[in-house]
Scaffold this motif. Structure first.
Motif, PDB file in Angstrom:
ATOM      1  N   GLY A 116       0.804  -1.221   0.000  1.00 26.53           N
ATOM      2  CA  GLY A 116       0.000   0.000   0.000  1.00 26.53           C
ATOM      3  C   GLY A 116       0.837   1.271   0.000  1.00 26.53           C
ATOM      4  O   GLY A 116       0.314   2.355  -0.240  1.00 26.53           O
ATOM      5  N   GLY A 117       2.145   1.121   0.264  1.00 29.68           N
ATOM      6  CA  GLY A 117       2.993   2.295   0.115  1.00 29.68           C
ATOM      7  C   GLY A 117       2.689   3.418   1.096  1.00 29.68           C
ATOM      8  O   GLY A 117       2.900   4.595   0.799  1.00 29.68           O
ATOM      9  N   SER A 118       2.203   3.056   2.315  1.00 27.41           N
ATOM     10  CA  SER A 118       1.948   4.179   3.254  1.00 27.41           C
ATOM     11  C   SER A 118       3.172   4.336   4.149  1.00 27.41           C
ATOM     12  O   SER A 118       3.919   3.400   4.381  1.00 27.41           O
ATOM     13  N   THR A 119       3.362   5.549   4.629  1.00 25.17           N
ATOM     14  CA  THR A 119       4.559   5.840   5.440  1.00 25.17           C
ATOM     15  C   THR A 119       4.552   5.002   6.711  1.00 25.17           C
ATOM     16  O   THR A 119       5.571   4.438   7.096  1.00 25.17           O
ATOM     17  N   PHE A 120       3.352   4.885   7.308  1.00 24.01           N
ATOM     18  CA  PHE A 120       3.290   4.219   8.625  1.00 24.01           C
ATOM     19  C   PHE A 120       3.635   2.739   8.489  1.00 24.01           C
ATOM     20  O   PHE A 120       4.354   2.153   9.320  1.00 24.01           O
ATOM     21  N   GLY A 121       3.176   2.147   7.370  1.00 21.95           N
ATOM     22  CA  GLY A 121       3.494   0.725   7.180  1.00 21.95           C
ATOM     23  C   GLY A 121       5.003   0.523   7.176  1.00 21.95           C
ATOM     24  O   GLY A 121       5.549  -0.308   7.903  1.00 21.95           O
ATOM     25  N   GLY A 122       5.722   1.356   6.359  1.00 21.06           N
ATOM     26  CA  GLY A 122       7.190   1.234   6.280  1.00 21.06           C
ATOM     27  C   GLY A 122       7.821   1.421   7.645  1.00 21.06           C
ATOM     28  O   GLY A 122       8.675   0.637   8.076  1.00 21.06           O
ATOM     29  N   MET A 123       7.327   2.452   8.371  1.00 21.05           N
ATOM     30  CA  MET A 123       7.934   2.751   9.682  1.00 21.05           C
ATOM     31  C   MET A 123       7.709   1.577  10.630  1.00 21.05           C
ATOM     32  O   MET A 123       8.654   1.074  11.276  1.00 21.05           O
ATOM     33  N   GLY A 124       6.470   1.065  10.654  1.00 23.33           N
ATOM     34  CA  GLY A 124       6.191  -0.051  11.576  1.00 23.33           C
ATOM     35  C   GLY A 124       7.071  -1.242  11.253  1.00 23.33           C
ATOM     36  O   GLY A 124       7.717  -1.831  12.136  1.00 23.33           O
ATOM     37  N   SER A 125       7.171  -1.547   9.934  1.00 24.77           N
ATOM     38  CA  SER A 125       7.967  -2.737   9.560  1.00 24.77           C
ATOM     39  C   SER A 125       9.418  -2.558   9.987  1.00 24.77           C
ATOM     40  O   SER A 125      10.014  -3.455  10.591  1.00 24.77           O
ATOM     41  N   SER A 126       9.999  -1.364   9.696  1.00 30.77           N
ATOM     42  CA  SER A 126      11.444  -1.239   9.991  1.00 30.77           C
ATOM     43  C   SER A 126      11.672  -1.316  11.491  1.00 30.77           C
ATOM     44  O   SER A 126      12.628  -1.972  11.960  1.00 30.77           O
ATOM     45  N   ARG A 127      10.758  -0.726  12.289  1.00 32.37           N
ATOM     46  CA  ARG A 127      10.975  -0.807  13.760  1.00 32.37           C
ATOM     47  C   ARG A 127      10.764  -2.238  14.244  1.00 32.37           C
ATOM     48  O   ARG A 127      11.533  -2.753  15.059  1.00 32.37           O
ATOM     49  N   GLU A 128       9.752  -2.888  13.677  1.00 33.34           N
ATOM     50  CA  GLU A 128       9.499  -4.283  14.091  1.00 33.34           C
ATOM     51  C   GLU A 128      10.737  -5.129  13.829  1.00 33.34           C
ATOM     52  O   GLU A 128      11.184  -5.907  14.689  1.00 33.34           O
TER      53      GLU A 128
END
Lengths: 310, 640, 487, 219
Positions: A116-128
């Motif tokens: 989906g290319g949303s900023t929050f998705g990327g941020m959550g994944s990298s922190r996870e």
């Protein structure tokens, strides 16, 4: 004894939302507010299943596959975990496979997050992923400690059986340190308070929630259910591997009932501890998390080395 | 000795097409004949193991030998299995190459058959001279195949480092040749007893260094990323899969059967440490690369480091428990084979993506899964097996490695205290690598396209997807059917190394890969079917953008994705971040290049500048040199 | 006199006279390679039986397998060099650099040069061998100073002075050997090699040691051992490419032949002395040459340094002393003689097309001259010891010989230095081949330009890959005849 | 008794040759250098005559005749002719000065005696101590070539080395076989001719015979 194993798996799967509800109920009690009922998670899930889902234009076929993979992996894990009976429905590969099933779950969720290319998705994944990099070693060392302590290899049924039969002799520094490190890992894995706030809606602080932000309808139901199930499995593992006394290895109904009761008591106590920690501590800053996780890693390292030295 | 007629037929079918392909390629024959010939050889190579089962002692010696002994080949169980897997991978790469849009020259495909020839000879050479020649030919042919690349420096650095490794190997094999007295590798077993403790340890260390230059152990890995990025993807695929398999097989045979592994515990520990550092370094560096091929280069480095770690741990376990040695060597060899399968799949996928979008960096890709579902599905299988997700083959070898590490309580030596550190290292390594693959897949296929090339890519070339599908099925197949494969590889390894125990009783846990695989796939299918029963209404919306509309620049960038891990491991990365014309840039200076390679290069150049001052150009000083030499020589003779 | 030898010498005289006679006409550039081919054929006719083991021993002439190996190499490379110079000097003549008269002088000098070198290996008495080597120096001086530029005059001047000094020292060594044979061998056959070998044990050891030092330093100047090598890079870089190919492939062997003959005598008198001296010079030469290659900027000078490096390797082979190592050294010598001309001839093509010897200014040879670039790649890969070429087998057998003799430290040093040589060579040559060619670079083709390269590449690959037993037997004979074991 | 006389005479001639070569090292001008060289050749011829007379070896007479004819008469004339044609200035500029070169030649003599000492004790021919002298003449000749800048002086240095060589040959073993002597002789002659040709070419291109101009070919 297949019946007992199936019962055990079904029970684990069914109890998961109850445990989640129990934890939120205890937290609410601690903050002396009434809080929602224990059965609320069941109602949420049912509601979600009925709603239709909104899928973003820039999502691909993987978006629909991720919830299924997460749910499936957790179900398989449920079939692998001893709860109140040492025999398990799917004894194919011991604790090492359990760890890798968790990696599978996490891998799927991260890919889901990047959809989906949303900023929050990327941020959550990298922190996870950052947190899981630090969790993995303590998890593996915990397993190694159990395997070496019980001398029965990595098959979960044998471990809990031998540690139970060893009785008090097993309660040495190794087991206690490993249990503490496993507790911290439990908190970190399931995005509980010191690491990540499960109930937050402030996107910048989310880790676990950010990844499932895009999901809706029955996908969200599956994702929610699998994270509850994961929490329940971790607690069940803590109960049946690190405090296995009372788990029945023979099939007679009497010892089964006793161990069932004992298992539930252990599950509730662990849930109570989790809720207690959540209400006492507050969410720590993202780059303070590594210090906490290194503590857990040190605990499990000392646990394993103490086996050789002492 | 030439076996029955069928043996001769098999050998002819195996080698002659490759030789013909090579010669045709050299003479620049046009068309696809060299490629077809190479493919024929690969197909025959695939049948190597089944043929070995049919006639076990297949061997052949060419009458006209070279000055240092004859050329002879012999196929044992381990060698023929390695050849089969490598030829399958080779075939897939060649098929993809012929369909890919690069339009390779006939010379290039001639080189492919030459590479097949030299790699297969490496794995089945019976005499030392053939082995050394094939080994050097491998690096030379790869060097020539990289010609179409852009960066010149990478190519010759690769040849320089691998040639130096080759020289070290020449010395070691020469020493063993002299000690054993005969050129045939067959009767080189257990030279350790003859060599004595000290020399066999030195030889083992030199062997690990010699092969380390090709597998990318830490001090010698500097050539790897540049070479992978600069050369055409098919050369990289062949280099990292087939050549690494040959290197691992030769290393295993040299250390375990020629030298004999007893009494090498300290060397085992040193190499174990070195490979652990390499694995960590490879994993961490693959997190921060921006080009897919560089990410896969560092991942190869990490995977090969795990293989060398297993082989060196085998040395540690050798005298305490032979079943653990059998298990750990099996883990190492199986990981090398699995690595060649899933790494070639990923590299072919990357090549197709680069061909289709015309982009080189991940920051310029994205959103391809929607447009090319088949390619993304195949790539997902590759990424999953790279990250050791259960049903795939990557998981099986990682599982075996962890089992052998956990089973160390059986050994008595004081080294087992170091085992927990190794477990922790494998944990960290495994997870960082999984992150970098998730990042690779996520930024190539998911999210919104970040460049025009990614937005409307060209259609995938016809037929270039089929080899990748076969490789993906192979990944899953080798993962689920790994039980028989484990038996074959372990039996071959025990035969070669002279271990008499079975790997099964080294395992402290049971694993039925087949049932596990079926259960996983079954459960996924069941859950998918169940979820379809629920409401199927679906509504098309935009991604949630807190009210505003998201454009592709607001997606996470690849540096952003790896930034948390870089902050956590900051001391090791040597990263310097700066803001330049509005962009936040982090630059990474590879510490090994900064502290080892550059000083070494300048030192040699400075010494050579001093020495060339001898050539002053004035005849008087030349005559002076002769006078001084004469007087010194005469005085020396007189005094001694 | 053996018929074959008589015919060979007659052919030499006739062809020299023919070429000198025809030096004014245009056909000399066709006649001379034909004469060289005849000489090569006759030389094969003489050498094949000798290589199989029987020695020619009558009157002034004496040949054994060692001299036969050298002679065949001279014949083979001499013919290929003259074939290549047909194209090389032909192009220079067209461009007006070389006048008709100089063209004639070049070819007559070349045929005399080849004949004199061949004769050096046939004679019995070591004094005449010395004379032969001195004569080759004289003839090759004019070839080195062929161009009328200042640099080539300077190179020729240094060449003649340094080599004459070397030959004088060697002659003094010869006198000492003669002095030590005074009581033992009657005077007229005192310096004949066979008689020297028979009475080797009765010679005076002190005198022989001093003589051996003088001979190694004297002839070493001609071979190019490092402290005395200074003339070699200048001579090879200023001479025309076919000549520098011939010089480094075969003339250095000629000088080494002189050392080998006395090496045999000294080894049977007090074993270990001569080989240690050779080992020292070999290692020093290998080491210095490795560093020279790394920092050289001129293409032909780098190739000259690589000749010094290979001569160092060969000296190490003889320094080890065991029969295995000596056979390996002879194989390495043959491999070097066959491989080095590939490099010099392709370098010649590149220099003629690009007009400069500065490696940093040569780019894109692969695109402008594909065949020469391929030959250059093959030559470079083979000279640094990549398989399947002959030098790889030579270096590997040298290492085996050293390890067999228990000199593992020598092997370690050799490996490090070979690695530096490889890095230096690759760093200089490969950037030249790739990149964008300048517009003035043109591709030079022609039969007599590509034929020698093809023949040499096939020879070095065949020598490396397959060594039929007959050839192995010849090498063994040559090796054993160095130490006079069987003669 | 005549054994003693011959030994003394032979030693006398050898010492005189050594003296001439030391003086050659010390001269600063070209003409005396050439006369010293011819003087040295005369002593060499005398030496040869004495050895031939006492040992009765007939071929040494030919050697003595050749030396007298070529080295005393022809060679100096040729060198003077070359010098005349190239009108080289008479000055020889030494690179290490007279005292330095004299000290060096003293060191060379010491070295050659030190080296030849074990050989002399074992030899029985009457001219055994000529070996040390011939070695020192060779080394001094080489020293001269190293320290002189002019091309002509390098040639003379080379010729002096040849004289030392022939002294050694005659002294040690009553002369080498005839063909060897003659071969060596002619070789020297050819070398000198070639050096003359190149000196001419150097002079034509650098219009001076100073070899310090030849510095172009260096690394």
């Amino acid at each position: 004894m297949i019946a007992v194993e199936i019962l055990q798996t079904v029970l684990l799967v069914a109890v998961a939302p109850l445990m989640a509800g129990f934890v939120s109920k205890v937290k609410a009690g601690m903050q002396n507010r009434p809080g929602s009922s224990i059965l609320q998670p069941y109602r949420d899930l049912a509601k979600l299943c009925r709603k239709d889902r909104a899928v973003s234009r820039s999502c691909s076929w993987l978006f629909r596959l991720v919830p299924v993979v997460c749910m499936a992996s957790m179900l398989i894990l449920a079939a692998m975990t001893p709860f109140f009976y040492t025999g398990v429905l799917a004894p194919y590969g011991g604790l090492v496979t359990v760890v890798y099933m968790f990696t599978m779950y996490r891998f799927a969720m991260v890919l889901g997050g990047l959809e989906g290319g949303s900023t929050f998705g990327g941020m959550g994944s990298s922190r996870e992923m950052m947190m899981s990099v630090l969790i993995e070693p303590s998890l593996l060392l915990g397993i190694a400690t159990l395997a070496v302590l019980s001398g029965a290899g990595t098959d979960m049924g044998d471990i809990s059986e031998t540690i139970a039969s060893m009785g008090i002799a097993a309660v040495g520094p190794a087991l206690i340190l490993a249990a503490c490190s496993f507790m911290i890992t439990l908190l970190a894995e399931n995005a509980r308070i010191p690491f990540d706030n499960p109930t937050t809606h402030l996107e910048l602080t989310m880790v676990h929630e950010a990844m499932i932000l895009e999901y809706s309808g029955r996908d969200l139901a599956m994702m929610e259910y699998s994270s509850m199930l994961r929490m329940n499995l971790f607690m069940a593992l803590l109960g049946s591997l690190f405090l296995p006394w009372g788990i029945s290895s023979t099939g007679e109904p009497v010892s089964l009932l006793v161990s069932l009761a004992l298992a539930f008591v252990k599950l509730l106590t662990v849930a109570f501890v989790v809720a207690l920690v959540e209400s006492v501590l507050c969410k720590s800053r993202l780059f303070k998390v590594p210090n906490l996780l290194t503590v857990s890693f040190a605990l499990s390292l000392i646990a394993m080395i103490s086996l050789y030295i002492l | 000795m030439v076996g029955t007629g069928i043996d001769a037929v098999y050998l002819i079918l195996l080698f002659v097409p490759a030789i013909a392909g090579m010669l045709l390629g050299l003479v620049k024959a046009s068309g696809r004949i060299p490629v077809a010939l190479c493919a024929v050889s690969c197909v025959i190579g695939m049948l190597c193991y089944p043929y070995h089962v049919y006639s076990p002692d297949l061997a052949y010696e060419i009458p006209v030998g070279s000055y240092l002994g004859s050329y002879a080949v012999s196929f044992d169980q381990l060698g023929s299995f390695f050849i089969s897997i490598s030829s399958t991978v080779f075939l897939m790469i060649v098929i993809h190459m012929s369909h890919s849009g690069h339009g390779y020259t006939p010379g290039y495909s001639g080189m492919c058959s030459a590479l097949f020839l030299s790699v297969t000879l490496c794995m089945c050479a019976e005499t030392a001279i053939l082995l050394l020649m094939a080994w050097e030919a491998v690096s030379m042919v790869t060097f020539l195949m990289a010609r179409a690349g852009m960066d010149e420096g990478a190519r010759w650095r690769f040849l320089a480092v691998t040639h130096i490794g080759g020289l070290v190997l020449m010395a070691v094999y020469g020493y063993m040749w002299v000690v054993s007295g005969s050129g045939h590798l067959g009767d080189w077993d257990g030279l350790g007893t003859v060599l004595g403790q000290g020399t066999s340890m030195a030889l083992a260390l030199l062997l690990f260094i010699g092969f380390g230059t090709k597998l990318g152990t830490v001090p010698f890995h500097a050539w790897m990323p540049d070479m992978y990025a600069a050369s055409p993807t098919h050369t990289t695929a062949l280099l990292t899969t087939v050549c690494s398999n040959a290197a691992v097989l030769m290393l295993f045979r040299a250390v375990y059967s020629y030298i004999g592994a007893d009494g090498l515990t300290d060397i085992g520990m040193v190499v174990c440490l070195l490979s652990a550092v390499t694995a960590l370094w490879g994993a961490m560096e693959s997190m921060v690369q921006t080009e897919p091929k560089r990410i896969l280069a560092y991942s190869s480095m990490e995977n090969m480091a795990l293989v060398t770690m297993c082989l060196s741990m085998g040395l540690i376990f050798w005298n305490s428990s032979s079943s653990l040695t059998a298990l750990v060597t099996l883990a190492g060899l199986l990981h090398a084979l699995n690595h060649s399968v899933f790494k070639s799949l990923m590299l072919l996928a990357v090549d197709s993506v680069e061909d289709v979008t015309g982009e080189r960096k991940i920051d310029r890709m994205g959103g391809l899964a929607r447009v090319l579902p088949a390619l993304s599905a195949v790539a997902l299988v590759g990424v999953a097996s790279l990250a050791a997700i259960p049903p795939m083959n990557g998981f099986i070898s990682e599982w075996l490695m962890l089992q052998s590490l956990i089973g160390t309580n059986a050994i008595s030596s004081d080294l087992r205290v170091a085992m927990p550190l190794l477990i922790a290292m494998m944990g960290v390594c495994g997870m960082i690598v999984a992150t970098s693959y998730a990042r690779l897949f996520g930024f190539m296929f998911l999210g919104r396209p970040r460049s025009q090339g990614a937005a409307d890519p060209r259609p995938l070339r016809k037929g270039s997807i089929s080899p990748m599908v076969i490789l993906a099925l192979l990944c899953i197949g080798m993962g689920m059917l790994s039980y028989p494969i484990m038996n074959v590889v372990s039996e071959g390894a025990c035969l070669t190394a002279g271990i008499d125990a079975s790997y099964r009783d080294g395992m402290s846990g049971s694993l039925e890969p087949l049932t596990l695989g079926i259960m996983i796939l079954g459960t996924v299918a069941v859950v998918y079917a169940a979820s379809r029963l629920l409401s199927r209404r679906e509504e098309e919306t935009d991604t949630w953008g807190c009210g505003g509309t998201l454009d592709e620049r607001m997606q996470y960038s690849s540096e952003g994705f790896s930034q948390p891990i870089v902050r956590v491991f900051h001391p090791f990365y040597g990263d310097t971040s700066s803001i330049e014309n509005g962009r936040y840039l982090t630059r990474f200076q590879e510490p090994f290049v900064k502290y080892i390679y550059n000083p070494l290069g300048t030192a040699i150049y400075r010494v050579s500048r001093q020495i060339t001052r001898v050539q002053t150009g004035n005849i008087q000083s030349y005559l002076g040199y002769i006078l001084v030499t004469l007087v010194v020589a005469l005085m020396a003779v007189r005094l001694i | 006199m053996i018929p074959s030898l008589a015919v060979l010498i007659a052919a030499m005289v006739v062809s020299s006279a023919l070429c000198i006679g025809l030096r004014r006409s245009r056909h000399v550039s066709a006649v001379m390679p034909a004469c060289a081919f005849v000489l090569f054929a006759l030389c094969l006719w003489v050498c094949i039986p000798v290589l199989r083991g029987e020695t020619i021993d009558d009157g002034l002439f004496w040949m054994d397998p060692l001299s036969a190996v050298f002679m065949t190499l001279v014949g083979f490379i001499g013919f290929l060099a003259s074939l290549y110079s047909r194209a090389y000097i032909g192009l220079e003549a067209e461009e007006g650099v070389v006048s008709r008269k100089e063209n004639g002088i070049y070819y007559s000098l070349l045929i005399v040069f080849i004949s004199v070198m061949m004769l050096t290996f046939t004679v019995r008495s070591m004094a005449v061998v010395w004379l032969g080597i001195a004569a080759t120096t004289l003839v090759s001086t004019f070839l080195v100073g062929f161009y009328s530029r200042e640099e080539s005059t300077e190179a020729a001047w240094k060449y003649i002075i340094l080599c004459s000094v070397g030959m004088t020292i060697a002659l003094f060594g010869l006198t000492l050997v003669y002095a030590s044979t005074v009581g033992v061998i009657d005077s007229d056959s005192a310096l004949d090699w066979p008689s020297l070998m028979e009475h080797a044990s009765e010679l005076d050891p002190n005198m022989m040691r001093m003589a051996m030092i003088l001979i190694i330093v004297g002839f070493g100047t001609k071979v190019g051992f490092v402290p005395m090598h200074t003339w070699l890079p200048d001579a090879h870089s200023q001479a025309p490419s076919p000549i520098s190919g011939l010089l480094s492939a075969v003339l250095l062997n000629c000088a080494m032949y002189g050392i080998l003959r006395f090496y045999g005598v000294s080894e049977s008198l007090d074993p270990g002395f001569a080989s240690t001296v050779m080992l020292v010079f070999g290692l020093v030469s290998l080491g210095a040459a490795a560093f020279f290659i790394v920092s050289s900027r001129d293409l032909k000078r780098m190739l000259a340094y690589s000749s010094i490096e290979n001569m160092g390797l060969i000296a190490i082979g003889f320094g080890i002393g065991t029969p295995v190592a000596i056979a390996a050294a002879i194989l390495q010598m043959t491999a070097h003689s066959v491989t080095k001309p590939i490099l010099f001839f392709s370098a010649g093509n590149i220099i003629q097309s690009y007009g400069t010897r500065e490696m940093s200014r040569i780019r894109g040879v692969y695109r402008s001259m594909p065949f020469t670039a391929a030959a250059m790649t093959v030559g470079t890969l083979s000279i640094v010891g990549c398989p399947p070429f002959a030098v790889f087998v030579g270096e590997l057998s040298l290492m085996l010989g050293a390890l067999d003799a228990g000199m593992s430290w020598t092997v370690a040093v050799m490996i490090v230095l070979l690695a530096i040589v490889f890095a230096g060579m690759a760093r200089n040559v490969f950037p030249m081949l790739s990149g964008e060619p300048p517009e003035y670079a043109r591709d030079l083709k022609g039969f007599s330009r590509t034929a020698p390269l093809v023949v040499l590449i096939v020879a070095t690959t065949a020598l490396g890959l397959f060594m039929p037993d007959a050839v192995v037997q010849c090498l063994e004979n040559a090796a054993s005849s160095v130490t006079g074991v069987f003669s | 008794m005549d054994q003693l006389i011959t030994m003394n005479l032979v030693d006398l001639c050898a010492v005189l040759m050594l003296l001439t070569s030391v003086m050659a090292v010390a001269t600063t001008r070209m003409k005396p250098l050439i006369t010293l060289f011819s003087l040295q050749s005369v002593f060499l011829a005398a030496e040869a005559f004495i050895v031939a007379y006492t040992s009765g070896e007939s071929h040494i007479y030919i050697m003595c005749g050749l030396t007298l004819a070529l080295k005393v008469v022809v060679m100096p004339k040729m060198l003077l002719y070359i010098m005349g044609k190239i009108h080289v200035d008479k000055e020889i500029d030494l690179s290490i000065g007279i005292p330095g070169s004299l000290l060096a030649s003293g060191f060379m003599i010491f070295v050659s005696y030190y080296i030849a000492e074990p050989l002399i004790s074992t030899m029985e021919t009457v001219e055994r101590n000529c070996l040390a002298i011939s070695l020192s003449i060779i080394l001094i000749g080489l020293l001269m070539m190293c320290t002189r800048r002019k091309a002509i002086t390098e040639t003379i240095g080379l010729l002096m080395m040849e004289n030392g060589l022939f002294l050694g040959a005659i002294a040690l073993s009553h002369g080498m076989p005839l063909i060897v002597e003659i071969a060596a002789f002619f070789d020297v002659m050819v070398v000198i001719i070639i050096i003359g040709i190149f000196a001419n070419r150097i002079n034509k291109s650098f219009n001076s015979v100073d070899t310090s101009f030849l510095r172009r070919l260096k690394e």
